[in-house]
Design a protein around this motif. Structure first.
Motif, mmCIF file in Angstrom:
data_model
loop_
_atom_site.group_PDB
_atom_site.id
_atom_site.type_symbol
_atom_site.label_atom_id
_atom_site.label_comp_id
_atom_site.label_asym_id
_atom_site.label_seq_id
_atom_site.Cartn_x
_atom_site.Cartn_y
_atom_site.Cartn_z
ATOM 1 N N SER B 246 -24.202 -0.863 19.662
ATOM 2 C CA SER B 246 -24.749 -2.203 19.858
ATOM 3 C C SER B 246 -23.994 -2.920 20.968
ATOM 4 N N PRO B 247 -24.676 -3.821 21.676
ATOM 5 C CA PRO B 247 -23.969 -4.626 22.672
ATOM 6 C C PRO B 247 -23.089 -5.677 22.034
ATOM 7 N N GLY B 248 -23.183 -5.866 20.721
ATOM 8 C CA GLY B 248 -22.302 -6.823 20.054
ATOM 9 C C GLY B 248 -23.048 -7.996 19.464
ATOM 10 N N ALA B 249 -22.287 -8.828 18.778
ATOM 11 C CA ALA B 249 -22.880 -9.894 17.979
ATOM 12 C C ALA B 249 -23.532 -10.975 18.827
ATOM 13 N N PHE B 250 -23.265 -11.007 20.128
ATOM 14 C CA PHE B 250 -23.827 -12.068 20.941
ATOM 15 C C PHE B 250 -25.115 -11.651 21.626
ATOM 16 N N ASN B 251 -25.574 -10.448 21.328
ATOM 17 C CA ASN B 251 -26.835 -10.018 21.894
ATOM 18 C C ASN B 251 -27.981 -10.682 21.147
ATOM 19 N N GLU B 252 -29.117 -10.863 21.845
ATOM 20 C CA GLU B 252 -30.204 -11.613 21.227
ATOM 21 C C GLU B 252 -30.810 -10.874 20.038
ATOM 22 N N ALA B 254 -29.031 -8.999 17.845
ATOM 23 C CA ALA B 254 -27.919 -8.530 17.004
ATOM 24 C C ALA B 254 -28.337 -8.417 15.542
ATOM 25 N N PHE B 255 -29.128 -9.383 15.070
ATOM 26 C CA PHE B 255 -29.541 -9.315 13.672
ATOM 27 C C PHE B 255 -30.310 -8.032 13.412
ATOM 28 N N GLU B 256 -31.245 -7.763 14.316
ATOM 29 C CA GLU B 256 -32.100 -6.598 14.106
ATOM 30 C C GLU B 256 -31.283 -5.312 14.097
ATOM 31 N N GLN B 257 -30.262 -5.265 14.950
ATOM 32 C CA GLN B 257 -29.445 -4.060 15.013
ATOM 33 C C GLN B 257 -28.650 -3.867 13.720
ATOM 34 N N ALA B 258 -28.079 -4.965 13.222
ATOM 35 C CA ALA B 258 -27.341 -4.870 11.960
ATOM 36 C C ALA B 258 -28.295 -4.456 10.840
ATOM 37 N N LEU B 260 -31.198 -2.759 11.107
ATOM 38 C CA LEU B 260 -31.593 -1.353 11.259
ATOM 39 C C LEU B 260 -30.468 -0.423 10.812
ATOM 40 N N ALA B 261 -29.245 -0.785 11.180
ATOM 41 C CA ALA B 261 -28.103 0.053 10.807
ATOM 42 C C ALA B 261 -28.028 0.161 9.293
ATOM 43 N N ARG B 262 -28.171 -0.974 8.614
ATOM 44 C CA ARG B 262 -28.080 -0.956 7.157
ATOM 45 C C ARG B 262 -29.250 -0.177 6.561
ATOM 46 N N TYR B 263 -30.434 -0.389 7.139
ATOM 47 C CA TYR B 263 -31.649 0.214 6.600
ATOM 48 C C TYR B 263 -31.669 1.731 6.801
ATOM 49 N N LEU B 264 -31.202 2.178 7.959
ATOM 50 C CA LEU B 264 -31.249 3.613 8.257
ATOM 51 C C LEU B 264 -29.954 4.330 7.882
ATOM 52 N N GLY B 265 -28.978 3.576 7.402
ATOM 53 C CA GLY B 265 -27.710 4.199 7.034
ATOM 54 C C GLY B 265 -26.899 4.613 8.244
ATOM 55 N N LEU B 266 -26.994 3.844 9.326
ATOM 56 C CA LEU B 266 -26.236 4.165 10.530
ATOM 57 C C LEU B 266 -24.960 3.330 10.569
ATOM 58 N N LEU B 267 -24.007 3.833 11.296
ATOM 59 C CA LEU B 267 -22.757 3.119 11.482
ATOM 60 C C LEU B 267 -22.941 2.142 12.641
ATOM 61 N N LEU B 268 -22.810 0.843 12.377
ATOM 62 C CA LEU B 268 -22.980 -0.142 13.435
ATOM 63 C C LEU B 268 -21.724 -0.175 14.298
ATOM 64 N N LEU B 269 -21.875 0.182 15.554
ATOM 65 C CA LEU B 269 -20.711 0.334 16.422
ATOM 66 C C LEU B 269 -20.848 -0.492 17.682
ATOM 67 N N GLU B 270 -19.715 -0.988 18.156
ATOM 68 C CA GLU B 270 -19.663 -1.582 19.482
ATOM 69 C C GLU B 270 -18.849 -0.662 20.375
ATOM 70 N N GLY B 271 -18.916 -0.913 21.666
ATOM 71 C CA GLY B 271 -18.241 -0.036 22.610
ATOM 72 C C GLY B 271 -16.780 0.204 22.258
ATOM 73 N N ALA B 622 -17.728 -13.007 10.831
ATOM 74 C CA ALA B 622 -18.793 -12.525 9.943
ATOM 75 C C ALA B 622 -19.964 -11.981 10.746
ATOM 76 N N SER B 623 -20.259 -12.635 11.885
ATOM 77 C CA SER B 623 -21.433 -12.186 12.638
ATOM 78 C C SER B 623 -21.179 -10.824 13.268
ATOM 79 N N LYS B 624 -19.912 -10.439 13.429
ATOM 80 C CA LYS B 624 -19.619 -9.114 13.965
ATOM 81 C C LYS B 624 -19.610 -8.047 12.871
ATOM 82 N N THR B 625 -19.790 -8.481 11.634
ATOM 83 C CA THR B 625 -19.772 -7.512 10.531
ATOM 84 C C THR B 625 -21.005 -7.718 9.661
ATOM 85 N N ARG B 626 -22.103 -8.069 10.336
ATOM 86 C CA ARG B 626 -23.301 -8.441 9.589
ATOM 87 C C ARG B 626 -23.816 -7.304 8.707
ATOM 88 N N ASP B 627 -23.534 -6.082 9.115
ATOM 89 C CA ASP B 627 -24.018 -4.970 8.309
ATOM 90 C C ASP B 627 -23.207 -4.798 7.037
#
Lengths: 292, 838
Positions: B246-252, B254-258, B260-271, B622-627
């Protein structure tokens, strides 16, 4: 011409850096008009990983990872290089610049040498209406391309002041153009910007310049500097020709190519990411010694 | 097929009058295709059951149900991030309540066209990064590819791990006046929106359960399961977690990425979570480096690796391109896949379909002329005034108003002339496109249905058995009636998309959940996530301490002559030392507290220890650990943010007291929710460690100042109040508090949940179950520090607790915090190098 070139780049960090990773474009490589007889890059401290290869534009790239905590990083390049510039076309016999634009637009080639890569705005060279207007004065209808480019090179040298205090490595092209002053990087970026605005393919070349000491003085060791100029695609027949707006000359025997790209960002000698706190300083020492 | 839809049992018998009332205001725009009504204003058959159901429910019931869908979206925190001047705030993405219905035969066409286009673009990518035959034979001009900033030269000549560049594709499509669908845009970089479709579906299907059931709407879960399975299949090593980069919590998005990560069981990662060693990608976790072989990429390629692409990127992974070139990481989509996401390429798609697939495009794209070829440019110039001019690539052009697609009929003759000249000078930057009008669909506004234009995004993913299309989509509906495609670039609402499915049985049975939950397999906690959770805990507890101090002061200030009260001065100094009040000039004499004195702690966001700044820091963590933070806990934090942002007016001492009490109540809501709703894996432990360390350190400071033998009268009572321990005290001692009793209760008592000893026990418990990072010969710094504090507290008596000891404890706690940082977190601080030439 035969040269021995050394370039020693020293980074000093404010506090010890535990880990750093760099991509270096510091080693010259053979290309048309230039033969690298021998070249090496010594790195201290010794990297844990080192990979040498070529980037897209054919420049030598060295990727390193250093995991030893270090206060400074020293990159020492030494090379023996032979420069034999290809013959120049007669300026007035080169095609009209408009024909070069039309030819560049329709090339069926995406190889690294293709003019297609050098037509567009790039990371450090945006489109600028003001610079385009300045350059256009050299491009009278039907004028042969190399004649027009020579005119622009001379005009830039006359109109711009070489002033290392005026800009730094991050100065935008528009700002340098606005104050009509800068260093070779700015001169090259401005010229590239103007040429691309017209639709002409222009590349950024980094390298070394043989400096000739004033009469009666000895060449000072380490006083040479890295240099930058412009290479322009002048049609399929004439190919790429180098112009140096900083010195109002064509890039010939005195110009030793290190790397070629769309702008400085493509050829930056060292791109690095370090983990650590504090500032750093860089010192670059260059020697270009003609072997006679 | 349409008959079968009409014949299905309806919950709502047709009621002509109710239907007429519902549609009374609905007037399709002239000359525009409308999804709901034919030109003669008769209802299209596949909409009839829905309209009858709406009519049967009636206006009030509908409003109530739509409101419940809105509430669901709000409660789950579905937000689309928009940037504001202060660097980012979030606003909800509104749900348009009427779903877009798509008839089965219509869908079959869309599906086939999306598959064809995905296949085609995948082959174009393989060619331009491979043999480049399409360039050499003139099918695609070289300069069209070279000009795309997403053509990543570092990836030329590389066959991606897994063998293919494109695995996720999205197309923005719209329906023209003749009823045909058109492709408006291709998305090959990192298509967004798929996560929202799931949330939209849940919200709407819960609000309209019986209608959803009867209409036989295609389910989405199967698509996501296949997608997840496909990602897992790309792993070479079994059971490795797939990452979402993910580009991080400040991306437009970000919610969707967190989500999707939770829904698909993916590890939410930043660079920063990733590092490359010897061409292999690893996640930095609290247990050291863990390999990762598959990344779902939501970060644009250009930002993905500062060494290979944009050197200014601080959100990428240095060396990622190297790992991809070595074939050690499968990136979905491959680095550089954005190279075929350009308006310029659309003009060449019909020819490419014939050249590569031997067939015509199943769905046309908007007629597009790239002006980089002189002959094409000259041919389109005469008709320019009736066309749309747009950037050929993803970036905006300063010559265009708003830098984006512009209808020439919308601009002044002067602008038109400027554009003409710009296109003549550098045609390669521009495309000219046919101006098209989009069809409209019903939206519910002000108690009635109105036609509004929309764009539908459909998603396709590559599986073992070929491309699969999500039976649904992300539908953006305009809030205005202007149906020109060019007007739909900005804003709007989002509609759920219901693909009618005649084959699917199950109507009348109990509704299974519209999407099946997918389980996370193993716990891998990236160091950055652990660090953010730890600091979330610390900030939350720090905000609580601040609120307690301010409240204690406010209650005292109601009394007269407070300015001269030495205890008040002591409390104010505690707040000042915590950074909640501006530093005072020691020459200025005592604080003037009545009036403005206490307000900065409540109001001033520049004070690092004031409530606004602490709560903002907590939200940022918290917004960086939304998942990892449950939706309810997240909502409690958002409520806290809203409360702190809007203190009562006028801010009297009494108002401050009540405000702090409300803040403390929301704090305990968050504490309760995280206590009850977070699983007890390592993430929760880091959150708890943050809370416990902060609370222990604060207690040590408070006891030192207020338990000082020289402290003003009443200090011990205040200390008990701050420590929420008056009741405990009274149950033990009937007396006026004595210092040793208070120290016993607040420092040494292991059953008082506010005491330092209680925190120390919890800290030791948490630390002992964290992964042991030592080599086995000596305990890790973290363990050593945590165990020492707990042990020291066991061997001292209440009378021995003096200021020197309290200072030692505070120092030991900060050492523990540093040890946790060293042992488990990433050491932040990225710098870019680079030097000048002259």
């Amino acid at each position: 011409m035969l040269y021995d070139v050394t370039q020693i780049t020293t980074y000093r960090y404010g506090s010890a850096v535990p880990i750093s990773r760099h991509a270096c474009r510091l080693i010259p490589i053979s290309r048309p008009g230039l033969r690298v007889i021998a070249a090496s890059l010594d790195i201290a401290p010794a990297p844990r990983e080192r990979r040498d290869g070529l980037d897209f534009f054919g420049n030598q790239i060295t990727e390193i990872l250093i995991e030893t905590p270090h206060d400074d990083l020293i990159l020492g390049m030494r090379a023996r290089i032979e420069v034999t510039p290809p013959p120049l076309p007669t300026f007035e016999e080169t095609p009209p610049w408009e024909d070069v634009i039309a030819a560049a637009a329709v090339v069926r080639d995406l190889s690294p040498d293709s003019p297609a890569h050098f037509l567009y705005p790039s990371a450090r060279v945006p489109v600028s209406a003001a610079i385009a207007a300045y350059c256009r004065a050299s491009f009278k209808p039907g004028r042969p391309i190399v004649a027009a480019l020579a005119d622009l090179t001379i005009r830039m040298h006359a109109d711009f002041r070489y002033d290392p205090e005026a800009t730094d490595v991050a100065t935008p092209v528009d700002a340098a153009f606005g104050q009509r002053a800068g260093v070779c990087q700015d001169f090259a970026h401005i010229m590239i910007c103007g040429l691309r605005s017209l639709g002409l393919p222009a590349a950024y070349v980094s390298g070394f310049l043989r400096t000739i000491p004033p009469p009666g003085r000895r060449r000072l060791e380490g006083a040479d500097a890295t240099h930058a100029w412009v290479s322009v695609w002048c049609g399929a027949e004439a190919g790429w020709i180098g112009f140096d707006p900083t010195n109002a000359v064509l890039a010939r025997e005195d110009h030793i190519v290190l790397a070629v790209g769309r702008d400085y960002a493509d050829v930056a000698p060292v791109i690095g990411v370090i983990r650590g706190i504090g500032d750093h300083t860089v010192a670059v020492q260059v020697d270009v010694v003609p072997v006679v | 097929m349409q008959d079968s839809l009409l014949q299905q049992p309806s919950l709502f018998p047709p009621d002509e009058d109710a239907r007429d009332r519902l549609l009374a205001a609905y007037r399709p725009l002239s000359g525009i295709h409308d999804e709901l009504m034919a030109a003669d204003q008769t209802l299209r058959p596949h909409w009839t059951p829905l309209i009858d159901a709406f009519a049967g429910l009636g206006r009030d019931d509908l409003e109530r149900r739509f409101a419940s869908a809105d509430r669901h979206m709000r409660d789950t925190g579905v937000v689309h991030r928009v940037y504001d001047a202060h660097g980012g705030s979030e606003r909800p993405l509104p749900l348009a309540h009427v779903p877009l219905l798509i008839a089965p035969e219509d869908w079959a066409g869309i599906e086939a066209a999306a598959i064809q286009r995905a296949e085609l673009l995948g082959r174009v990518l393989a060619d331009i990064y491979g043999p480049q035959e399409l360039i050499r034979d003139g099918s695609i001009p070289a300069s069209l590819i070279a000009g795309n900033p997403e053509f990543q030269r570092a990836m030329v000549g590389v066959t991606p791990a897994g063998g293919t560049h494109l695995r996720v594709y999205a197309a923005d499509i719209g329906r023209g006046p003749d009823g045909r669908w058109w492709v408006l845009r291709d998305r090959t970089q990192a298509p967004s929106g798929a996560g929202y479709t799931v949330e939209n579906r849940i919200a709407l299907s819960r609000a309209l359960p019986e209608i959803y059931r009867v209409l036989k709407v295609s389910r989405l879960a199967g698509f996501f399961e296949q997608f997840r399975d496909e990602l897992n299949r790309l792993n070479r090593t079994p059971n490795l977690r797939v990452g979402l980069l993910s580009p991080g919590a400040f991306n437009e998005s970000a919610f969707e990425q967190a989500y999707l990560a939770r829904y698909l069981g993916l590890l939410l990662l930043e660079g920063d979570d990733l590092t490359v060693r010897d061409g292999q990608v690893f996640v930095r976790t609290i247990e050291g480096l863990q390999p990762v072989e598959v990344l779902l990429r939501r970060l644009d390629s250009d930002y993905a690796d500062p060494l290979a692409f944009n050197a200014a990127s601080r959100i990428g992974v240095p060396g990622l391109a190297r790992a991809a070139r070595d074939g050690n990481v499968a990136i979905v989509n491959a680095l550089g896949s954005g190279a075929v996401e350009s308006a310029g390429l659309m003009g060449f798609m019909p020819g490419l379909a014939r050249r590569l697939l031997g067939e015509d495009l199943r769905m046309p794209n908007v007629a597009t002329w790239w002006c980089g070829q002189p002959d094409v440019r000259d041919a389109v110039m005469p008709e320019l005034d009736s066309r749309v001019v747009a950037p050929a690539y993803g970036y905006g052009l300063p010559v265009l108003p708003d830098r984006g697609a512009t209808a020439m009929s919308d601009v002044t003759p002067e602008v038109r002339e400027t554009l003409r000249q710009a296109i003549r000078a550098r045609g390669c930057d521009y495309v000219v496109q046919e101006a098209i009008h989009l069809s409209t669909m019903p939206v519910w506004d002000d108690g009635a249905l109105h036609p509004r234009p929309f764009v539908l995004r459909v998603f396709a993913t590559r599986t073992e058995d070929g491309w699969r299309v999500m039976p649904g989509g992300f539908c953006r509906v305009s809030q205005r009636a202007d149906s020109r495609a060019v007007s739909l670039q900005h804003g709007g609402a989002v509609s759920d998309v219901w693909v009618m499915n005649v084959q699917q049985s199950g109507a009348g049975t109990l509704l299974p959940p519209p999407v099946a939950p997918i389980r996370v397999r193993t716990d891998v906690l990236p160091s950055r996530t652990a660090e953010n959770l730890y600091w979330l805990g610390r900030y939350i507890e720090r905000a609580e301490s601040c609120a307690r101090l301010v409240r204690a002061l406010a209650s005292r200030l109601v009394e007269l002559n407070a300015d001269e009260d030495p205890l008040v001065q002591t409390l104010l100094h505690l707040l000042e030392n915590a950074g909640a009040l501006p530093p005072q000039d020691p020459e200025a004499g005592p604080y003037c507290v009545l009036g403005a004195g206490l307000r900065p702690a409540i109001l001033d966001p520049r004070l690092p220890g004031g409530l606004p700044a602490i709560v903002a820091s907590a939200l940022a963590c918290a917004s960086k650990t939304r998942d990892r933070v449950s939706p309810d806990a997240w909502r409690a934090l958002r409520d806290l943010e809203a409360l702190v942002a809007a203190p009562p007016q006028p801010l009297t001492e009494e108002a401050i007291f009540l405000h702090c009490t409300s803040v403390l109540r929301l704090m305990s809501a968050f504490a309760g929710l995280s206590q009850h709703n977070m699983n007890r894996r390592s993430g929760w432990r880091f959150l708890q460690l943050g809370v416990r360390l902060e609370r222990a350190a604060t207690m040590a400071v408070w006891c030192r100042r207020l338990g000082d033998p020289a402290a003003p009268p009443g200090s011990l009572e205040t200390l008990l109040e701050l420590g929420d321990s008056q009741i405990s005290f009274r149950s033990l001692y009937a007396d006026v508090p004595a210092r040793a009793q208070v120290m016993d209760l607040l420092i040494l008592d292991t059953v008082n949940p506010r005491s330092l000893a209680f925190q120390a026990q919890r800290i030791e418990e948490h630390v002992l179950v964290l992964p042991d990072i030592s080599d086995g010969s000596t305990p890790s710094k973290t363990r050593r520090a945590a165990i020492s504090i707990n042990a020291a507290l066991k061997v001292i008596g209440p009378r021995e607790v003096d200021n020197g000891l309290l200072e030692d404890f505070a120092a030991a706690l900060y050492e523990t915090s540093d040890a946790i940082g060293e042992d488990y977190f990433i050491h932040q601080g990225l710098l870019q190098n680079g030097f000048s030439v002259s």
